[in-house]
Design a protein around this motif. Structure first.
Motif, PDB file in Angstrom:
ATOM      1  N   ILE A 235      51.955  23.960  29.057  1.00 50.80           N
ATOM      2  CA  ILE A 235      51.520  25.363  28.974  1.00 50.80           C
ATOM      3  C   ILE A 235      50.110  25.518  29.532  1.00 50.80           C
ATOM      4  N   VAL A 236      49.209  24.613  29.105  1.00 45.43           N
ATOM      5  CA  VAL A 236      47.818  24.682  29.576  1.00 45.43           C
ATOM      6  C   VAL A 236      47.759  24.467  31.089  1.00 45.43           C
ATOM      7  N   HIS A 237      48.553  23.511  31.586  1.00 45.82           N
ATOM      8  CA  HIS A 237      48.539  23.221  33.021  1.00 45.82           C
ATOM      9  C   HIS A 237      48.998  24.436  33.833  1.00 45.82           C
ATOM     10  N   TYR A 238      50.009  25.140  33.345  1.00 48.84           N
ATOM     11  CA  TYR A 238      50.497  26.326  34.063  1.00 48.84           C
ATOM     12  C   TYR A 238      49.392  27.371  34.196  1.00 48.84           C
ATOM     13  N   PHE A 239      48.724  27.664  33.096  1.00 47.02           N
ATOM     14  CA  PHE A 239      47.684  28.704  33.156  1.00 47.02           C
ATOM     15  C   PHE A 239      46.440  28.215  33.911  1.00 47.02           C
ATOM     16  N   LYS A 240      46.228  26.918  33.910  1.00 45.77           N
ATOM     17  CA  LYS A 240      45.128  26.376  34.716  1.00 45.77           C
ATOM     18  C   LYS A 240      45.386  26.638  36.192  1.00 45.77           C
ATOM     19  N   GLN A 241      46.632  26.418  36.617  1.00 43.96           N
ATOM     20  CA  GLN A 241      46.972  26.680  38.011  1.00 43.96           C
ATOM     21  C   GLN A 241      46.863  28.165  38.356  1.00 43.96           C
ATOM     22  N   GLN A 242      47.269  29.016  37.424  1.00 36.67           N
ATOM     23  CA  GLN A 242      47.144  30.460  37.663  1.00 36.67           C
ATOM     24  C   GLN A 242      45.692  30.868  37.822  1.00 36.67           C
ATOM     25  N   ASP A 243      44.822  30.297  36.980  1.00 39.43           N
ATOM     26  CA  ASP A 243      43.383  30.610  37.090  1.00 39.43           C
ATOM     27  C   ASP A 243      42.817  30.125  38.414  1.00 39.43           C
ATOM     28  N   LEU A 244      43.265  28.956  38.862  1.00 33.32           N
ATOM     29  CA  LEU A 244      42.783  28.427  40.152  1.00 33.32           C
ATOM     30  C   LEU A 244      43.210  29.334  41.300  1.00 33.32           C
ATOM     31  N   HIS A 245      44.449  29.839  41.240  1.00 26.52           N
ATOM     32  CA  HIS A 245      44.915  30.769  42.275  1.00 26.52           C
ATOM     33  C   HIS A 245      44.054  32.038  42.278  1.00 26.52           C
ATOM     34  N   GLN A 246      43.741  32.519  41.079  1.00 31.90           N
ATOM     35  CA  GLN A 246      42.892  33.718  40.972  1.00 31.90           C
ATOM     36  C   GLN A 246      41.525  33.463  41.599  1.00 31.90           C
ATOM     37  N   GLN A 247      40.946  32.301  41.287  1.00 31.84           N
ATOM     38  CA  GLN A 247      39.624  31.979  41.840  1.00 31.84           C
ATOM     39  C   GLN A 247      39.663  31.882  43.358  1.00 31.84           C
ATOM     40  N   GLU A 248      40.722  31.274  43.894  1.00 28.66           N
ATOM     41  CA  GLU A 248      40.841  31.153  45.345  1.00 28.66           C
ATOM     42  C   GLU A 248      40.940  32.528  45.999  1.00 28.66           C
ATOM     43  N   GLU A 249      41.728  33.411  45.380  1.00 31.12           N
ATOM     44  CA  GLU A 249      41.874  34.758  45.935  1.00 31.12           C
ATOM     45  C   GLU A 249      40.554  35.522  45.892  1.00 31.12           C
ATOM     46  N   GLN A 250      39.807  35.363  44.784  1.00 29.89           N
ATOM     47  CA  GLN A 250      38.512  36.036  44.694  1.00 29.89           C
ATOM     48  C   GLN A 250      37.520  35.470  45.700  1.00 29.89           C
ATOM     49  N   LYS A 251      37.637  34.158  45.945  1.00 27.35           N
ATOM     50  CA  LYS A 251      36.691  33.512  46.856  1.00 27.35           C
ATOM     51  C   LYS A 251      36.954  33.924  48.304  1.00 27.35           C
ATOM     52  N   HIS A 252      38.227  33.955  48.685  1.00 29.18           N
ATOM     53  CA  HIS A 252      38.560  34.224  50.085  1.00 29.18           C
ATOM     54  C   HIS A 252      38.953  35.674  50.334  1.00 29.18           C
ATOM     55  N   GLY A 253      39.014  36.473  49.265  1.00 25.01           N
ATOM     56  CA  GLY A 253      39.388  37.876  49.445  1.00 25.01           C
ATOM     57  C   GLY A 253      40.889  38.027  49.590  1.00 25.01           C
ATOM     58  N   GLU A 254      41.332  39.258  49.686  1.00 19.06           N
ATOM     59  CA  GLU A 254      42.759  39.523  49.821  1.00 19.06           C
ATOM     60  C   GLU A 254      43.215  39.139  51.222  1.00 19.06           C
ATOM     61  N   ASN A 255      44.293  38.413  51.273  1.00 18.64           N
ATOM     62  CA  ASN A 255      44.843  37.950  52.544  1.00 18.64           C
ATOM     63  C   ASN A 255      46.179  38.636  52.783  1.00 18.64           C
ATOM     64  N   SER A 256      46.247  39.406  53.833  1.00 17.77           N
ATOM     65  CA  SER A 256      47.473  40.170  54.100  1.00 17.77           C
ATOM     66  C   SER A 256      48.633  39.266  54.524  1.00 17.77           C
ATOM     67  N   ASP A 257      48.312  38.030  54.935  1.00 20.66           N
ATOM     68  CA  ASP A 257      49.361  37.124  55.382  1.00 20.66           C
ATOM     69  C   ASP A 257      50.048  36.401  54.226  1.00 20.66           C
ATOM     70  N   LEU A 258      49.532  36.580  53.022  1.00 23.43           N
ATOM     71  CA  LEU A 258      50.112  35.864  51.885  1.00 23.43           C
ATOM     72  C   LEU A 258      51.545  36.334  51.642  1.00 23.43           C
ATOM     73  N   GLU A 259      52.448  35.363  51.520  1.00 19.05           N
ATOM     74  CA  GLU A 259      53.831  35.716  51.244  1.00 19.05           C
ATOM     75  C   GLU A 259      54.025  36.065  49.785  1.00 19.05           C
ATOM     76  N   VAL A 260      53.283  35.403  48.919  1.00 23.29           N
ATOM     77  CA  VAL A 260      53.448  35.606  47.480  1.00 23.29           C
ATOM     78  C   VAL A 260      52.500  36.706  47.019  1.00 23.29           C
ATOM     79  N   GLN A 261      53.029  37.651  46.306  1.00 20.69           N
ATOM     80  CA  GLN A 261      52.198  38.732  45.776  1.00 20.69           C
ATOM     81  C   GLN A 261      51.321  38.179  44.654  1.00 20.69           C
ATOM     82  N   SER A 262      50.025  38.360  44.756  1.00 22.76           N
ATOM     83  CA  SER A 262      49.119  37.833  43.731  1.00 22.76           C
ATOM     84  C   SER A 262      49.269  38.602  42.424  1.00 22.76           C
TER      85      SER A 262
END
Length: 1331
Positions: A235-262
């Motif tokens: 459970i902790v690992h799943y939410f850790k990965q979600q937080d990392l994805h959030q941080q990456e998106e905030q760092k690089h901004g919204e990417n229109s090429d992303l296939e997966v909806q954030s």
């Protein structure tokens, strides 16, 4: 169809089942299923139909068994179709469950296959039919055999095969929750449960975010069977990965090429909050789950993430877990901060482990930000954590209960940073959550009131930040602040000052709070406690500073520092600047009462009046009148009488004891500074617009000013004429602090010294660079100097007199002006006057001494005495001015001109300049870390801040100046060499070099120069050697590992001191000339200190690798280890230890003097073997978990330690023991014998280092044996048999000792077997090596 249904029901109700069986047999399968479907859709008779089918289908007959299977096969999809009412479906499943045990094995197998096919096809809709599956699996387990493929399986084995097949298949996302719920009722072995949990956790990423909380709930219920750690980690690992994805998106901004909806951040945080609630609820009910969670967190500090931090804070609300959770936080935060500090200070570690991970401090602050998304269950934990950190890591009281005063420097140590983190958590929590504001404020104020024996600076800073950032929120709790005012009289003065400064913005907008404070302060003014009255003065002075009277002159140095930008209120008409005058005058009248109280209270008043005047110039008349009337009490108006001041009223007697009553020097100082400031401001005001309405007031003010000027000039002239005898002070006077006469004379002397200094400042400013005025100034200084000499002589009492001057009353601004005039002023118009001062060498020396004293005071406390000493901007400006002067004085005036100072046994002007510069750079580094570039720019009077590249070049330019100065010192002969000056230059270079960017070219040049100096300097000066080696190491660690440097130094030390075996001739080597016979022991201590730091780094790296191994074991998909290739970190650790072992091998063969150095070496050796043991244990784990071959470097390391270092360690122990026993030789010189005895006595007290070393060696050898077995490599071939440590009585030594010592002596019998030391009375026990 209705008739057929009624027929079946009527036959079922009858006694005979034969007819029912016949009738059911007459119906085709399709007809029967149609009847069941029709009945189920109507929902009324389905129960009776199913019971009838069961009754008419005996399980013993093949036809009955087949019909029963058909019923199951039809009803299961029917219940999942969604066409039935939920109650009907539940009834059907309930009836089917009752008869499942009657099904035969093949039917159960087909039924299980049906379920699996339905799940694979994604046809499980509402999951109702899955309630039947556990019953089917239980029935299968009860069966003896099943045909499977070409063989047979037992029921248990077949069930296991079904579960494996189910978990290996693809699950539709809609059925995951139903399946997790279903497995709760299935009897599972531990392996099956682990397989199921892994499958469910893998499905997390395929589910919608909103489906995660119910799935987590089912998983937590499932964890009651086992696999608790696996569930929680997943459970902790799943939410850790979600937080990392959030941080990456905030760092690089919204990417229109992303296939997966954030995932929106708010949605993720709400889901995390719900999941945390589920877990906390489960932990409350299941103690084992809580223990497993805390155990898992403790095992992997480095794997914490924002989600696990929030979860820990919520779990902390469970009473049985609270203490463990906060201890976990304490350890994790401290480790994280230490790791960051270790990384920042080592280029070796930075190259191996580039920084990129989020620190736990950032995670905790992120948790505070995330708590706005409805995490009410987390906020209370945040409050507790904040106060826990501040209480645990806050400043501690000094010995004897003294607290640390003065402004705090920048937080640098891990403890200070942890305390600061606690304050940030509470401040952010206060601003974000209304529910916890009251509790935070209560606890902060309670600590301010109750922690009177401990420093509370950190709580004062927090309270001040709360007031500044959220004043309107605080006004809602103004009653709590008002209640705190009632305790002001009983609080320590620094606490009162900090508290009242913090509440100033609130007093400007809250009438009730201001009135309550004034009432408390008035009561405190008449307190029986001295501290209470001092608190009252502090409070009143702060009020006077912060309530401006209309028409007060602006002053650049007195601008208000309190920010009230967030206060959006309209001040009442009666509560404004115009109405403040009456309020301030009323306070002044209260303060006048202090002039009849103790000296400490008066002193506070005098020190505060200047700041009040600068903030409120309209109060000048009242303030100056107060000072004027007070000064006249001690002024002798008769111009012909000497002395001009009355000292007798300044003291008071209480029995035999004499006390200071009036700090006369401070009174005059306050008067002078206020008068000079007022004169300057009036002069500036006259240049501007002139208002004719205030002529009368101005005339009155000028009358006071002119009269005060007359008094001060009269005092000056008569003080010059007055001899020491006029004050009953001369060389024959008694200055003993034991007798009352001596105390009185000491008080008189201190008052006069201060008075002379104040008059010096006044006359310098008023003299306006006239020759006659400066001649009077020199006369005043002569009187001052004469009195200081008398005091110095009397206080020496036969000892060498101290060259330190008393604490000066000169202001920092004045001393800055004075040294500038003495050394840098080249104006022709002032030349003649300044020559008068410059020609008096003692005066110039005195001016520099005071400058150094002020700089030292600023470095120690962050503030200085006198006007503007509390203002950070002003003190920094003065610091810049003095730096420019001191730098010019040192670099432009030859040291040869300072020979006079040497003859008088005092510091030369050049040395004083260096002391001042070292103090300036250190103070700036500690107090103004961001302003070092500005400080250096001011040396050339350049206010422009250059580009970063130019800044580096500018810093290095000044470093080069000090390098040239040091090189010039080192180029002199032994007689002309000034060791103290050289040490100061090295210390300055140490401070400035750390300002360079370690990756810059200038830093590399600095290292090259330092290495060159160390290699070429051959002075036999231990202090210089220590400073240069310290500088070399501090630079080297930021450039690369110093291990190779240590080896060369150890070889030099060995070469100079010789071998422990006198028959061995050591090869003469000299890598560094700074190491010679006299400095070798100092160098050895520096080398050992640095070796200890290298061991710290190695130990940390091994710990990091062990943690990574644990994470890789729990999450195999994240494993980073590549087989067949040694990890870079492991390789670096091995190389570091190999070089260090070689260096220590040199040092352990060196004939070191007994004492501190030998003890330190023994301790470093013990630690080296302990870390070698840790490394061997790590490789034992590697060999156990992987089938990789043991790296060849490890073999070489074991060989180096076993065949080279270990035997030398035993020889060194024998050498140390031999040194102990030879101490009592009567043939040695007495002095040398005393030195050796002292060294040996210290060694004997700490001889625990020897058994510790032997124990460490044996532990190492023990684990090397274990590694040999695991790795199938014979490592013990490199180990020599250890020396037996059984002790035998050496008869020859015993006879010699008895002949030399007739008296009883205390001796040590050292029993190292078992690592204990037994004191005894026989001195001839010695090591006897037994093969």
């Amino acid at each position: 169809m209705k008739a057929e249904i009624e027929r079946i029901i009527s036959l079922s109700d009858g006694d005979s089942s034969g007819e029912l069986q016949k009738y059911l047999s007459s119906l085709s399968e399709s007809k029967l299923t149609t009847l069941i479907t029709s009945s189920a859709l109507k929902g009324k008779t389905i129960g009776k139909i199913i019971k009838a089918v069961f009754k008419g289908s005996p399980p013993g007959s093949s036809e009955g068994s087949k019909r029963r299977l058909l019923l199951y096969q039809h009803c299961i999809p029917l219940c999942e179709s969604g066409d039935l009412q939920s109650e009907v479906a539940a009834d059907i499943i309930g009836l089917l469950m009752l008869e499942t045990h009657t099904l035969v094995g093949p039917s159960l197998a087909k039924l299980a296959d049906l379920f699996i096919e339905e799940i694979k096809a994604g046809k499980i809709g509402n999951g109702k039919s899955l309630e039947l599956f556990p019953t089917v699996l239980t029935a299968i387990t009860a069966c003896e055999t099943f045909s499977y493929s070409k063989g047979e399986l037992s029921g248990e084995q077949y069930k296991k095969q079904l579960i494996n097949s189910l978990c290996a298949s693809r699950w539709d996302s809609q059925c995951v929750i139903h399946l997790a719920k279903m497995f709760r009722d299935v009897p599972l072995s531990l392996d099956e449960l682990r397989f199921v949990v892994e499958k469910v956790l893998r499905m997390f990423s395929k589910l919608d975010l909103q489906e995660i909380p119910p799935l987590v709930y089912q998983l937590l219920l499932l964890s009651a069977k086992g696999c608790k750690k696996q569930v929680l980690d997943g459970i902790v690992h799943y939410f850790k990965q979600q937080d990392l994805h959030q941080q990456e998106e905030q760092k690089h901004g919204e990417n229109s090429d992303l296939e997966v909806q954030s995932i929106p951040q708010g949605q993720l945080r709400h889901v995390e909050g719900t999941v945390i609630l589920h877990i906390v609820f489960a932990v409350r009910l299941n103690h084992e789950l809580g223990r497993e969670f805390l155990k898992s967190i403790k095992a992997s500090y480095g794997d914490l993430c924002p989600f696990s931090v929030a979860l820990l804070l919520s779990v902390a609300q469970i009473q049985r877990c609270e203490e463990q959770v906060f201890e976990l936080f304490k350890g994790a935060i401290l480790k994280s901060l230490k790791d960051v500090q270790l990384l920042q200070g080592s280029k070796f570690l930075q190259d191996l482990l580039p920084r990129g991970h989020c620190s736990i401090a950032e995670m905790i602050l992120d948790t505070v930000k995330s708590s706005v998304f409805g995490w009410d269950h987390v906020t209370q934990g945040l409050v507790q954590l904040g106060f826990f950190l501040m209480d645990t890591f806050g400043p501690k009281p000094r010995p004897f209960g003294k607290t640390i005063e003065g402004s705090a420097a920048v937080a640098r140590t891990p403890s200070q940073l942890a305390c600061k983190l606690g304050g940030q958590v509470l401040l952010q929590g206060f601003k974000m959550h209304e529910a916890i504001r009251g509790e935070i404020l209560d606890q902060v104020l309670n600590r301010l009131v109750t922690k009177t024996a401990s420093p509370v600076n950190h709580f004062l800073d927090l309270f001040s930040d709360i007031v500044t950032s959220a004043p309107m929120m605080l006004l809602e709790s103004s009653s709590k602040v008002t209640e705190t005012f009632d305790h002001l009289s009983y609080l320590p003065l620094p606490t009162v000052q900090g508290l009242l400064k913090a509440v100033q913005p609130l007093l400007k907008v809250s009438m009730s709070m201001k009135d309550a404070l004034i009432l408390v302060l008035r009561k405190a003014m008449f307190s029986s406690q001295l501290d209470g009255r001092k608190s009252a003065v502090t409070g009143f002075l702060l009020l006077l500073k912060n309530f401006k009277v209309l028409g007060s002159l602006a002053s650049s140095q007195c601008s208000q520092t309190i920010s009230s930008s967030q206060i959006q209120v309209d001040v009442h008409s009666r509560y404004n600047a115009a109405a403040n005058e009456a309020f301030c005058l009323e306070i002044l009248s209260s303060l006048r009462r202090c002039l009849g109280q103790q000296a400490d209270v008066r002193l506070m008043l005098y020190e505060g009046f200047y700041d009040v005047l600068c903030r409120n110039s309209q109060l000048a008349s009242s303030i100056m009148q107060t000072l004027f009337s007070q000064l006249r009490r001690y002024y002798e108006p008769e111009q012909d009488l000497l002395p001009p001041v009355k000292l007798q009223p300044c003291i008071t007697a209480s029995g035999e004891q004499i006390h200071l009553q009036e700090p006369l020097a401070h009174l005059v100082s306050c008067t002078v500074h206020c008068l000079l400031w007022l004169t300057n401001m009036r002069r500036s005001a006259k240049i501007g617009a002139y208002d004719g309405d205030d002529n009368e007031d101005e005339d009155e003010d000028e009358g006071y000013q002119s009269e005060l000027h007359v008094i001060l000039e009269s005092i000056t002239k008569r003080m010059i004429k007055s001899e020491m005898e006029d004050f009953e002070l001369d060389k024959s006077a008694e200055f003993s602090t034991v007798s009352s006469v001596g105390v009185k004379n000491n008080i008189y002397a201190v008052l006069l010294i201060g008075l002379y200094e104040v008059l010096l400042e006044y006359n310098f400013v008023k003299g306006n660079y006239s020759k006659s005025a400066f001649e009077e100034l020199v006369e005043l200084f002569n009187r001052y100097y004469k009195l200081c000499e008398i005091l110095r002589e009397k206080s020496g009492k036969g000892r060498q007199a101290s060259n330190k001057i008393p604490r000066s009353l000169l202001s920092m601004g004045f001393i800055s002006t004075l040294v500038t005039a003495l050394f840098r002023d080249s104006s022709q118009s002032r030349e003649e006057a300044l020559t008068v001062l410059r020609s008096r060498g003692e005066f110039v020396h005195y001016a520099l001494c005071v400058a150094v004293q002020k700089i030292q005071q600023l470095e120690d406390t962050g503030v200085t005495d006198g006007p503007d000493g509390q203002s950070s901007d002003s003190t920094f400006r003065f610091l810049c001015e003095m730096t420019s002067v001191l730098m010019w004085r040192y670099t432009n005036v030859p040291s040869a001109t300072d020979d006079a100072g040497k003859k008088e046994k005092r510091s030369s002007l050049s040395q004083l300049s260096l002391e001042g510069l070292l103090g300036v750079f250190t103070a700036c580094q500690q107090r103004y870390p961001d302003k070092m570039t500005k400080l250096l720019s001011s040396i050339d009077n350049s206010d422009d801040i250059a580009e970063p590249e130019d800044c580096e070049q500018m810093k290095y330019r000044y470093i080069r100046q000090f390098q040239r100065a040091l090189f010039a010192q080192l180029s002199r002969g032994e007689e002309e060499f000034n060791s103290k000056e050289a040490q100061l230059l090295v210390n300055i270079l140490s401070v400035l070099s750390l300002q360079l960017n370690p990756s810059s070219l200038q830093f590399a040049q600095m290292i090259t120069w330092t290495v060159k100096i160390c290699k070429e300097t051959s002075f036999e000066d231990s202090a210089l050697s220590k400073g240069l080696l310290s500088l070399l190491f501090s630079l080297h660690v930021l450039f690369k590992s110093p291990a190779s440097l240590l080896l060369e130094l150890c070889q030099d030390i060995h070469s100079h001191l010789g071998d422990i075996d006198q028959d061995v001739e050591v090869e003469k080597q000299s890598h560094f000339a700074i190491v010679n016979m006299k400095t070798a022991m100092t160098a050895a201590l520096q080398v050992l200190s640095q070796a200890d730091k290298v061991l710290d780094e190695v130990d940390w790296l091994i710990g990091t690798k062990k943690s990574q191994m644990a994470i890789d074991k729990s999450c195999p998909e994240e494993a980073t280890q590549t087989t067949g290739q040694q990890d870079p970190t492991e390789k670096a650790v091995t190389l570091q230890l190999g070089t260090l072992l070689t260096a220590l091998n040199e040092l352990v063969q060196t004939a070191l003097q007994l004492g501190t150095c030998t003890i330190t070496l023994l301790k470093v050796l013990s630690r080296t073997y302990a870390i070698l043991t840790t490394l061997v244990k790590y490789y034992i784990q590697v060999c156990a978990s992987q089938s990789g071959k043991l790296p060849s470097r490890i073999e070489k390391l074991v060989k180096l330690s076993g065949s080279h270092l270990t035997p030398q360690c035993y020889f060194f122990i024998t050498y140390v023991q031999g040194g102990e026993l030879s101490v009592g030789g009567a043939d040695k010189k007495k002095k040398k014998n005393e030195v050796n005895t002292a060294a040996t006595a210290k060694l004997l007290r700490q001889t625990k280092a020897i058994p510790d070393l032997i124990f460490s060696i044996e532990q190492y050898e023990k684990y090397v044996i274990a590694l040999s077995k695991k790795s199938k490599v014979n490592l013990m071939q490199y180990m020599k048999l250890s020396t037996s440590r059984d002790f035998r009585i050496n008869a020859a030594s015993l006879d010699a000792a008895l002949q030399e010592q007739d008296d009883t002596v205390e001796v040590s019998v050292i029993c190292t077997r078992g690592g204990s030391i037994c004191p005894g009375v026989i001195s001839a026990f010695a090591f006897v090596s037994v093969p």
